[in-house]
Motif scaffolding. Sequence first.
Motif, PDB file in Angstrom:
ATOM      1  N   LEU A 124      -1.907   0.212  64.399  1.00  0.00           N
ATOM      2  CA  LEU A 124      -1.474   1.818  65.302  1.00  0.00           C
ATOM      3  C   LEU A 124      -1.913   2.075  66.026  1.00  0.00           C
ATOM      4  N   SER A 125      -1.909   2.491  67.437  1.00  0.00           N
ATOM      5  CA  SER A 125      -3.002   2.983  68.044  1.00  0.00           C
ATOM      6  C   SER A 125      -2.165   4.642  67.915  1.00  0.00           C
ATOM      7  N   ASN A 126      -3.382   5.090  68.019  1.00  0.00           N
ATOM      8  CA  ASN A 126      -2.929   7.562  68.451  1.00  0.00           C
ATOM      9  C   ASN A 126      -2.337   7.605  67.990  1.00  0.00           C
ATOM     10  N   PRO A 127      -2.835   7.669  66.143  1.00  0.00           N
ATOM     11  CA  PRO A 127      -1.954   7.773  65.611  1.00  0.00           C
ATOM     12  C   PRO A 127      -1.225   9.004  64.731  1.00  0.00           C
ATOM     13  N   LEU A 128      -2.149  10.111  65.469  1.00  0.00           N
ATOM     14  CA  LEU A 128      -1.938  11.307  65.601  1.00  0.00           C
ATOM     15  C   LEU A 128      -0.833  12.072  66.237  1.00  0.00           C
ATOM     16  N   GLN A 129      -0.913  11.205  67.667  1.00  0.00           N
ATOM     17  CA  GLN A 129       0.742  11.239  67.763  1.00  0.00           C
ATOM     18  C   GLN A 129       2.018  10.168  67.395  1.00  0.00           C
ATOM     19  N   GLN A 130       1.579   9.580  66.512  1.00  0.00           N
ATOM     20  CA  GLN A 130       2.907   8.810  65.649  1.00  0.00           C
ATOM     21  C   GLN A 130       4.138   9.412  65.392  1.00  0.00           C
ATOM     22  N   SER A 131       4.768   9.839  65.067  1.00  0.00           N
ATOM     23  CA  SER A 131       6.010   9.849  64.375  1.00  0.00           C
ATOM     24  C   SER A 131       5.087   9.737  62.514  1.00  0.00           C
ATOM     25  N   THR A 132       4.915  10.891  62.253  1.00  0.00           N
ATOM     26  CA  THR A 132       4.549  10.587  60.527  1.00  0.00           C
ATOM     27  C   THR A 132       5.315   9.867  59.642  1.00  0.00           C
ATOM     28  N   ILE A 133       6.588   9.630  59.900  1.00  0.00           N
ATOM     29  CA  ILE A 133       7.223   8.451  59.534  1.00  0.00           C
ATOM     30  C   ILE A 133       6.849   7.198  59.266  1.00  0.00           C
ATOM     31  N   ASP A 134       6.380   6.990  60.840  1.00  0.00           N
ATOM     32  CA  ASP A 134       5.934   5.639  61.284  1.00  0.00           C
ATOM     33  C   ASP A 134       4.762   5.237  60.812  1.00  0.00           C
ATOM     34  N   VAL A 135       3.447   6.401  60.241  1.00  0.00           N
ATOM     35  CA  VAL A 135       2.166   6.494  60.072  1.00  0.00           C
ATOM     36  C   VAL A 135       2.689   5.533  58.412  1.00  0.00           C
ATOM     37  N   MET A 136       3.337   6.636  57.502  1.00  0.00           N
ATOM     38  CA  MET A 136       3.762   6.450  56.588  1.00  0.00           C
ATOM     39  C   MET A 136       4.014   4.614  55.569  1.00  0.00           C
ATOM     40  N   LYS A 137       4.856   5.196  57.254  1.00  0.00           N
ATOM     41  CA  LYS A 137       6.005   2.682  56.752  1.00  0.00           C
ATOM     42  C   LYS A 137       4.666   2.192  57.104  1.00  0.00           C
ATOM     43  N   MET A 138       3.238   2.467  57.482  1.00  0.00           N
ATOM     44  CA  MET A 138       2.085   1.677  56.913  1.00  0.00           C
ATOM     45  C   MET A 138       0.944   2.046  56.024  1.00  0.00           C
ATOM     46  N   VAL A 139       0.886   3.137  55.616  1.00  0.00           N
ATOM     47  CA  VAL A 139      -0.083   3.473  55.234  1.00  0.00           C
ATOM     48  C   VAL A 139       0.771   4.161  53.781  1.00  0.00           C
ATOM     49  N   ASP A 140       1.244   3.088  53.649  1.00  0.00           N
ATOM     50  CA  ASP A 140       2.790   3.664  52.429  1.00  0.00           C
ATOM     51  C   ASP A 140       2.309   3.210  50.819  1.00  0.00           C
ATOM     52  N   PRO A 141       3.247   3.402  50.065  1.00  0.00           N
ATOM     53  CA  PRO A 141       2.925   3.034  48.618  1.00  0.00           C
ATOM     54  C   PRO A 141       2.091   1.992  47.813  1.00  0.00           C
ATOM     55  N   ALA A 142       2.946   1.099  48.814  1.00  0.00           N
ATOM     56  CA  ALA A 142       2.394  -0.363  48.419  1.00  0.00           C
ATOM     57  C   ALA A 142       0.923  -1.247  49.210  1.00  0.00           C
ATOM     58  N   TYR A 143       0.053   0.341  50.282  1.00  0.00           N
ATOM     59  CA  TYR A 143      -0.716   0.494  50.869  1.00  0.00           C
ATOM     60  C   TYR A 143      -1.885   0.536  49.688  1.00  0.00           C
ATOM     61  N   LEU A 144      -1.408   1.904  48.761  1.00  0.00           N
ATOM     62  CA  LEU A 144      -2.147   2.721  48.071  1.00  0.00           C
ATOM     63  C   LEU A 144      -2.240   1.397  47.062  1.00  0.00           C
ATOM     64  N   PHE A 145      -1.270   1.084  46.594  1.00  0.00           N
ATOM     65  CA  PHE A 145      -1.222   0.447  44.860  1.00  0.00           C
ATOM     66  C   PHE A 145      -2.318  -0.765  45.128  1.00  0.00           C
ATOM     67  N   GLU A 146      -2.203  -1.400  46.134  1.00  0.00           N
ATOM     68  CA  GLU A 146      -3.626  -2.582  47.264  1.00  0.00           C
ATOM     69  C   GLU A 146      -5.066  -2.159  47.306  1.00  0.00           C
TER      70      GLU A 146
END
Length: 444
Positions: free
Chosen positions: A178-200
């Motif tokens: 994901l490029s330049n995440p600070l400008q992306q909608s929060t939901i798009d970032v949450m779908k990358m750094v999601d609960p599954a990611y934290l679990f892993e």
Amino acid sequence: MPAFRNVLDPKNYDPADIIVADVAIIGGGSSGTYAAINLREMGQNVVVVEKKKHLGGHTNTYRDHSTNVTIDYGVQAFLNSSITRDYFAHFGVPVVNYTGSNNIFLLADFNTGKPLTINPSRDLTGWATQLAKYPWLDSTWNVPQPVAADLLLPLRDFLTKYNLSDVAFAIYFGAQGLSNPLQQSTIDVMKMVDPAYLFEMTGSSLGTAHQNNAEIYLKALAELGSNALIHSGVTAATRTEKGNVSLAVKTRKGAKLVQASKVLITIPPTLENMKPFDLNPEERRLFSQWDYKGYYTVLLNNTGLPSGYQWINANYSAVTYNIPQQPSASQITSTRIPGIFYVWYRSPSEMTREDVEKAVILAIQNIQTAQNLTVTTPHILKFKSHTPFKLSVPAQAIRDGFYSNLYSLQGKRSTWYTGAAFIAHNSGLVWNFTHGLLPQIASD
């Protein structure tokens, strides 16, 4: 080969070139291969159309022929779930807890090559608290309406609102591709750094015992046999509501006609990718709204870099929370074969192979020069494009029900959809989503 205007007429094909199936699957990546194997287990006759010469999508594995040692330079690990374990067990591929590498992590500005003496926080506890507000994140993109206003904030504003700016860099690093995440909608970032990611990240992920993630795809290709049309692509199609799908397919062995009851689309449903599929106005309106990122992985030797290290791109800018501007390489990582490194490269838009390779080599040479290493010309062993990556739409489209409308396409015109655009860029979550969809496809 049939004349173009008659490519969907069976009269123009030798009977041996007509393939009849219950389900035609477009794309042999993570979701397409999973769907094919499991639909067969459900008694469905399938055919897979894949443009590359292999299955596996973003799973990239290199084998060193002198040592027979493999390197996974794309997908690294898999979500530890019963669906994942059952899938690997189907192929007799043993899995182990994924522990990652023992590389020493170093932060450097890839524009200058200079090392950085910063230590960004890795404590994502506060981020996890925010994720917990949206328990549906790992199971759907069908955002509940009305959409929570926080989800549509640019990530920078969201982090400021909840005093999470100190973990901005950790979120950037976790949102690989994901490029330049600070400008992306929060939901798009949450779908990358999601609960599954934290679990892993807690150690709850799996790797293959042989450190060869392509193993399941090699076995899947052998199992599918002639039902996998690799190095192939759809050139024209018709789809009806009555269970009639016809696909003209260009293969290495000439033109084929696939006649199926249903089609499952697993490729990124961009307007360009979907062009051969006789789109109706509703489909065209939805698919035309996608934006996407460029994402590339490059494998190199002769880097002049010492083995056992991973360089992570960063900067000293407090304004960007040490996050570098893209396009740029995000990391340069030593592999288990001494002298071979892989580089992951992010871009806000699609780039040419030549431009990515030049930028990667320059980043490595900047590190060589700044850190008094021998300056070499790195040699490219492998280059893989994962573009189009992370399909997204504007915040207003999400607010207006884009994903609800997208999901409403399921089953229409004898067509079903799965893949990253419909759930997440995580093989385990993609398999979970596809697993839930398959009974509907088989019984449709």
